[in-house]
Design an enzyme around this catalytic site. Structure first.
Site, PDB file in Angstrom:
ATOM      1  N   PHE A  71       0.856  -1.183   0.000  1.00 39.73           N
ATOM      2  CA  PHE A  71       0.000   0.000   0.000  1.00 39.73           C
ATOM      3  C   PHE A  71       0.897   1.239   0.000  1.00 39.73           C
ATOM      4  CE2 PHE A  71      -4.651   0.666   1.281  1.00 39.73           C
ATOM      5  CZ  PHE A  71      -5.112  -0.254   0.373  1.00 39.73           C
ATOM      6  N   ASP A 127     -21.066  15.257  11.871  1.00 39.37           N
ATOM      7  CA  ASP A 127     -21.982  15.616  12.974  1.00 39.37           C
ATOM      8  C   ASP A 127     -21.290  15.587  14.342  1.00 39.37           C
ATOM      9  OD1 ASP A 127     -23.725  15.364  10.881  1.00 39.37           O
ATOM     10  OD2 ASP A 127     -25.014  13.851  11.810  1.00 39.37           O
ATOM     11  N   GLN A 160      -7.653  14.615   3.658  1.00 36.73           N
ATOM     12  CA  GLN A 160      -6.992  13.755   2.664  1.00 36.73           C
ATOM     13  C   GLN A 160      -7.779  13.687   1.356  1.00 36.73           C
ATOM     14  OE1 GLN A 160      -6.387   9.197   3.074  1.00 36.73           O
ATOM     15  NE2 GLN A 160      -4.379  10.167   3.130  1.00 36.73           N
ATOM     16  N   HIS A 196      -7.986  11.540  -1.947  1.00 42.11           N
ATOM     17  CA  HIS A 196      -7.543  10.247  -2.472  1.00 42.11           C
ATOM     18  C   HIS A 196      -7.247  10.393  -3.956  1.00 42.11           C
ATOM     19  CE1 HIS A 196      -7.460   6.008  -3.474  1.00 42.11           C
ATOM     20  NE2 HIS A 196      -7.503   5.700  -2.192  1.00 42.11           N
ATOM     21  N   LEU A 237     -14.837   5.584  -5.049  1.00 37.71           N
ATOM     22  CA  LEU A 237     -13.426   5.250  -4.845  1.00 37.71           C
ATOM     23  C   LEU A 237     -12.991   4.038  -5.664  1.00 37.71           C
ATOM     24  CD1 LEU A 237     -10.941   5.865  -2.858  1.00 37.71           C
ATOM     25  CD2 LEU A 237     -11.676   3.789  -1.736  1.00 37.71           C
ATOM     26  N   GLU A 269      -6.787   1.949  -3.404  1.00 42.09           N
ATOM     27  CA  GLU A 269      -5.331   1.980  -3.549  1.00 42.09           C
ATOM     28  C   GLU A 269      -4.805   0.563  -3.796  1.00 42.09           C
ATOM     29  OE1 GLU A 269      -3.295   4.914  -1.120  1.00 42.09           O
ATOM     30  OE2 GLU A 269      -2.137   3.270  -0.254  1.00 42.09           O
ATOM     31  N   ARG A 279      -0.515   9.392  -0.298  1.00 40.78           N
ATOM     32  CA  ARG A 279      -1.654   9.873  -1.084  1.00 40.78           C
ATOM     33  C   ARG A 279      -1.563  11.355  -1.422  1.00 40.78           C
ATOM     34  NH1 ARG A 279      -6.461   6.446   1.915  1.00 40.78           N
ATOM     35  NH2 ARG A 279      -5.874   4.498   0.900  1.00 40.78           N
ATOM     36  N   HIS A 290     -11.486  12.455   0.836  1.00 43.67           N
ATOM     37  CA  HIS A 290     -11.624  11.064   1.247  1.00 43.67           C
ATOM     38  C   HIS A 290     -11.639  10.871   2.757  1.00 43.67           C
ATOM     39  CE1 HIS A 290     -11.243   6.757   1.005  1.00 43.67           C
ATOM     40  NE2 HIS A 290     -10.067   6.753   1.602  1.00 43.67           N
ATOM     41  N   ARG A 335      -2.700  10.585   6.257  1.00 39.36           N
ATOM     42  CA  ARG A 335      -2.882   9.195   6.695  1.00 39.36           C
ATOM     43  C   ARG A 335      -2.402   8.223   5.630  1.00 39.36           C
ATOM     44  NH1 ARG A 335      -6.774   5.198   5.631  1.00 39.36           N
ATOM     45  NH2 ARG A 335      -8.286   6.532   4.580  1.00 39.36           N
TER      46      ARG A 335
HETATM   47  C1  LIG Z   1     -14.913   4.453   0.007  1.00 42.92           C
HETATM   48  C2  LIG Z   1     -13.982   4.339   1.185  1.00 42.92           C
HETATM   49  C3  LIG Z   1     -13.029   3.341   1.226  1.00 42.92           C
HETATM   50  C4  LIG Z   1     -12.150   3.232   2.303  1.00 42.92           C
HETATM   51  N1  LIG Z   1     -11.222   2.233   2.313  1.00 42.92           N
HETATM   52  C5  LIG Z   1     -10.391   2.097   3.392  1.00 42.92           C
HETATM   53  C6  LIG Z   1      -9.453   1.023   3.467  1.00 42.92           C
HETATM   54  O1  LIG Z   1      -9.381   0.165   2.590  1.00 42.92           O
HETATM   55  N2  LIG Z   1      -8.643   0.961   4.541  1.00 42.92           N
HETATM   56  C7  LIG Z   1      -8.689   1.883   5.561  1.00 42.92           C
HETATM   57  O2  LIG Z   1      -7.937   1.751   6.512  1.00 42.92           O
HETATM   58  N3  LIG Z   1      -9.592   2.883   5.516  1.00 42.92           N
HETATM   59  C8  LIG Z   1     -10.441   3.019   4.466  1.00 42.92           C
HETATM   60  N4  LIG Z   1     -11.347   4.048   4.444  1.00 42.92           N
HETATM   61  C9  LIG Z   1     -11.521   4.886   5.642  1.00 42.92           C
HETATM   62  C10 LIG Z   1     -12.303   4.085   6.691  1.00 42.92           C
HETATM   63  O3  LIG Z   1     -13.228   3.253   6.073  1.00 42.92           O
HETATM   64  C11 LIG Z   1     -13.046   4.997   7.665  1.00 42.92           C
HETATM   65  O4  LIG Z   1     -12.199   5.995   8.154  1.00 42.92           O
HETATM   66  C12 LIG Z   1     -13.575   4.188   8.859  1.00 42.92           C
HETATM   67  O5  LIG Z   1     -14.319   3.079   8.408  1.00 42.92           O
HETATM   68  C13 LIG Z   1     -14.420   5.060   9.743  1.00 42.92           C
HETATM   69  O6  LIG Z   1     -15.062   4.268  10.691  1.00 42.92           O
HETATM   70  P1  LIG Z   1     -15.902   4.940  11.865  1.00 42.92           P
HETATM   71  O7  LIG Z   1     -16.450   3.832  12.665  1.00 42.92           O
HETATM   72  O8  LIG Z   1     -15.054   5.950  12.537  1.00 42.92           O
HETATM   73  O9  LIG Z   1     -17.059   5.773  11.123  1.00 42.92           O
HETATM   74  P2  LIG Z   1     -18.223   5.344  10.094  1.00 42.92           P
HETATM   75  O10 LIG Z   1     -18.082   3.982   9.581  1.00 42.92           O
HETATM   76  O11 LIG Z   1     -18.290   6.460   9.116  1.00 42.92           O
HETATM   77  O12 LIG Z   1     -19.521   5.361  10.998  1.00 42.92           O
HETATM   78  C14 LIG Z   1     -20.071   6.542  11.510  1.00 42.92           C
HETATM   79  C15 LIG Z   1     -21.311   6.185  12.288  1.00 42.92           C
HETATM   80  O13 LIG Z   1     -21.780   7.334  12.974  1.00 42.92           O
HETATM   81  C16 LIG Z   1     -23.175   7.423  12.836  1.00 42.92           C
HETATM   82  N5  LIG Z   1     -23.539   8.851  12.983  1.00 42.92           N
HETATM   83  C17 LIG Z   1     -22.949   9.921  12.426  1.00 42.92           C
HETATM   84  N6  LIG Z   1     -23.576  11.048  12.801  1.00 42.92           N
HETATM   85  C18 LIG Z   1     -24.573  10.682  13.621  1.00 42.92           C
HETATM   86  C19 LIG Z   1     -25.590  11.368  14.320  1.00 42.92           C
HETATM   87  N7  LIG Z   1     -25.723  12.704  14.273  1.00 42.92           N
HETATM   88  N8  LIG Z   1     -26.479  10.657  15.048  1.00 42.92           N
HETATM   89  C20 LIG Z   1     -26.394   9.313  15.104  1.00 42.92           C
HETATM   90  N9  LIG Z   1     -25.454   8.605  14.468  1.00 42.92           N
HETATM   91  C21 LIG Z   1     -24.566   9.279  13.743  1.00 42.92           C
HETATM   92  C22 LIG Z   1     -23.471   6.844  11.487  1.00 42.92           C
HETATM   93  O14 LIG Z   1     -24.797   6.410  11.424  1.00 42.92           O
HETATM   94  C23 LIG Z   1     -22.474   5.688  11.439  1.00 42.92           C
HETATM   95  O15 LIG Z   1     -23.029   4.557  12.051  1.00 42.92           O
HETATM   96  C24 LIG Z   1     -12.227   4.169   3.367  1.00 42.92           C
HETATM   97  C25 LIG Z   1     -13.192   5.169   3.335  1.00 42.92           C
HETATM   98  C26 LIG Z   1     -14.032   5.273   2.240  1.00 42.92           C
HETATM   99  C27 LIG Z   1     -15.011   6.422   2.225  1.00 42.92           C
END
Ligand SMILES: Cc1cc2nc3c(=O)[nH]c(=O)nc-3n(C[C@H](O)[C@H](O)[C@H](O)COP(=O)(O)OP(=O)(O)OC[C@H]3O[C@@H](n4cnc5c(N)ncnc54)[C@H](O)[C@@H]3O)c2cc1C
Length: 574
Positions: free
Chosen positions: A131, A225, A244, A246, A256, A259, A290, A354, A389
């Site tokens: 990566f 939020d 970031q 991408h 997306l 990578e 990136r 991203h 990152r």
């Molecule tokens: C397309 C894509 C591909 C990616 N690929 C990779 C990868 O291969 N490897 C890697 O390391 N990272 C990757 N990332 C980054 C990584 O996926 C995310 O940073 C990580 O999954 C975030 O997880 P999280 O649990 O912090 O938030 P999220 O999974 O975004 O979850 C946020 C949660 O908060 C809740 N929420 C938000 N606001 C409120 C509110 N006001 N009230 C109630 N609930 C709320 C939502 O409902 C959701 O359940 C990728 C990101 C994207 C967008």
């Protein structure tokens, strides 16, 4: 039914919800939220997840390429840490980065014990792919659907451990009194009513804010939020200017292309068929960090060597079999959303917003400056990513620090008593909602939202300068004024998705302002923050974190030293 009643009745309607008590409330059902919930529930805490979408629909499910961990004897956590710190342009806190990299292997095994399926190498071991910015192939993956794999395994575990789920509940307020978390107020999508949830502790795991930009890989729900709620409750936000971009997203949709496609051997071409990364990063080429690859692409496009505003990602030489086995999802996405079959033609790609390196300032156990409020995942800034990152480190951060926040919460909850939850929180929230529903809108909110995403892309995008950032800030302030008079056309009580989008816009405007403020003050270029008027990194003045906090409605900037333990800052070359 429309809500065309008197002010008092409106407010009473909103106040007609429940009052429920839990030991711990986790806001967010993504990987960070679910991972922390498992720890809390295993420890016997009465644990609830509140999420605006059903947990398995969180943005985490879209993660494609993989999750990093030094697993092989020829690799080491210290090499992983050195790559991460270099990738961060030396802004990451090294004590936190050490925790991330040291505990990575443990968490991969934990996920496997829970049932995670990883792609395997020829010996049956967990397969790992190269990566960007990594000196060793250490990204574990499940084809190009890694997030999907992890999310579903964690979901099974929260059900098994009896975690209570309030899904399609949108949190509108963190109740903080005397600098201590008391609970939350959330609006339930189905009924439109406000509910109060009391707790001893809150874990914020609300993900990123990619949606403040026009072109983004992020889900519609990634609207920052949690960061906005925490800011208004008195928490510090940290390093918000670091966004970031991408390098490989599809034009128009922003979808997306992982990578992992470059990790598997794909390369980038300009309109002349040149593999241009050889010029910008002679050693690492397409697998430089990136920020470096995105800026190189933009330079090629701006200098007239792009193809319809894009460059080309070529994976044809990998052959149909490998593409189908390792990159089947990106093949499908390219066919469906760009009309290109990557087996036959290169994919047009460009940079897109991203990931948010910044977030709610938190320590290595997720603790924030508010007692009982913890943060994990993308909404937190524990500062393991610094100014940029590395791919594969975000899923890891969500798992490692989600687990740690859960463990820290257990100790906190067991040693504390439940604080009171004054009625004032509910009346304030219900006044606000009633006001939004009642007013005759001067304009629809989506116009403000569109103008915001365009302004952010133009002024706080890949390249920034003082004049642009000032214009951006002025624009956001204008939009905030207009937002106060905007409103809804849909006045329904239940399933009012226009109301939720409106609330998200308010949060995005607040988050945008913090990004611009931080970026305008930082007179240097570091990682993803690239100032054309200050093109050099400036360690003398800027090897420090930006803090932003809200003091009586005014945003204040402050700074904090970077924790440097093992690795001395040096020039970053790929
Ligand atoms: C397309 C894509 C591909 C990616 N690929 C990779 C990868 O291969 N490897 C890697 O390391 N990272 C990757 N990332 C980054 C990584 O996926 C995310 O940073 C990580 O999954 C975030 O997880 P999280 O649990 O912090 O938030 P999220 O999974 O975004 O979850 C946020 C949660 O908060 C809740 N929420 C938000 N606001 C409120 C509110 N006001 N009230 C109630 N609930 C709320 C939502 O409902 C959701 O359940 C990728 C990101 C994207 C967008």
């Amino acid at each position: 039914m429309g809500c065309k009643c008197s002010t008092t009745k409106d407010i009473l309607f909103f106040q007609g919800g429940f009052l429920v008590t839990h030991d711990v409330i986790i806001i967010g059902g993504g990987i960070a939220g679910m991972r922390s919930a498992i720890e809390c529930a295993k420890a016997g805490l009465n644990t609830a997840i509140v999420s605006k979408v059903y947990p398995v629909r969180s943005h985490s499910v879209a993660a494609q390429g993989g999750i990093n961990a030094a697993l092989k004897s020829t690799d080491s956590w210290s090499a992983h840490m050195a790559d991460t710190v270099k990738g961060s342009d030396f802004l990451a806190d090294q004590d936190a980065t050490e925790v991330l990299c040291k505990e990575a292997a443990f968490d991969i095994t934990e996920l496997e014990k829970m049932g995670a399926i990883w792609s395997r190498d020829e010996n049956g071991n967990v397969a790992q792919r190269p990566f960007g910015g990594a000196g060793y192939p250490r990204t574990c993956y499940l084809a190009d659907r890694t997030g999907h794999g992890i999310v579903h395994v964690l979901y099974e575990q929260i059900i098994k451990h009896g975690v209570f789920i309030y899904d399609e509940w949108h949190v509108v307020k963190l109740a903080v009194l005397d600098n201590a978390a008391r609970g939350i107020i959330a609006v339930e999508l189905k009924t439109g009513r406000l509910h109060r949830l009391r707790s001893k502790a809150i874990i914020l795991a609300t993900g990123g804010y990619g949606r403040v930009f026009k072109t983004t890989t992020n889900a519609l729900t990634s609207t920052g939020d949690g960061m906005a709620l925490a800011l208004s409750a008195g928490a510090n936000l940290m390093d918000m200017e670091f966004v970031q971009f991408h390098p490989t997203v599809l034009p128009r949709t922003g979808i997306l292309i992982t990578e992992g496609a470059r990790g598997e051997g794909g390369y980038l071409l300009n309109s002349k068929g040149e593999r241009f990364m050889e010029k910008y990063a002679p050693k690492a080429k397409e697998l430089a960090s990136r920020d470096v690859v995105s800026r190189a692409e933009q330079a090629e496009i701006s200098e007239g060597r792009g193809v319809d505003g894009c460059v080309l990602l070529d994976v044809r030489h990998l052959g149909a079999e490998k593409i189908n086995q390792r990159l089947s999802q990106i093949r499908e996405l390219s066919i469906n959303f760009a009309g290109i079959d990557p087996v036959e033609k290169p994919i047009p790609v460009r940079p897109g917003a991203h990931y948010s390196m910044g977030g709610v300032m938190a320590g290595i156990d997720g603790q924030t400056n508010i007692t009982g409020l913890y943060a994990a995942g993308e909404s937190a800034c524990i500062s393991v990513h610094g100014a940029n990152r590395l791919g594969g480190n975000s899923l890891l951060e969500a798992v490692v620090f989600g687990r740690r926040a859960g463990q820290a919460t257990e100790a906190f909850v067991k040693s504390t008593t439940l604080g009171d939850f004054p009625d004032g929180f509910l009346s304030e929230a219900s006044f606000e909602l009633a006001g939004i529903l009642k007013r005759e809108p001067s304009e629809p909110a989506y116009i403000i939202r569109n103008e915001m995403t365009v302004a952010m892309e133009e002024h706080a995008g890949l390249f920034r300068n003082k004049t642009g950032l000032e214009k951006g800030l002025e624009k956001i302030k204008e939009l905030k004024e207009r937002f106060k008079k905007a409103g809804l056309t849909d006045k329904a009580d239940g399933f009012n998705s226009e109301l939720l989008a409106f609330l998200e816009l308010g949060n995005m405007l607040d988050v945008s302002e913090t990004i611009l403020l931080g970026a305008l003050a930082r007179n240097e270029s570091r990682g993803a923050h690239s100032r054309t008027d200050f093109p050099q990194r400036d360690d003398v003045n800027w090897l420090r974190h930006t803090l932003i906090r809200n003091q009586s409605g005014e945003l204040h900037l402050d700074y904090k030293n970077v924790v440097i333990t093992k690795i001395k800052p040096a020039e970053r070359k790929y």
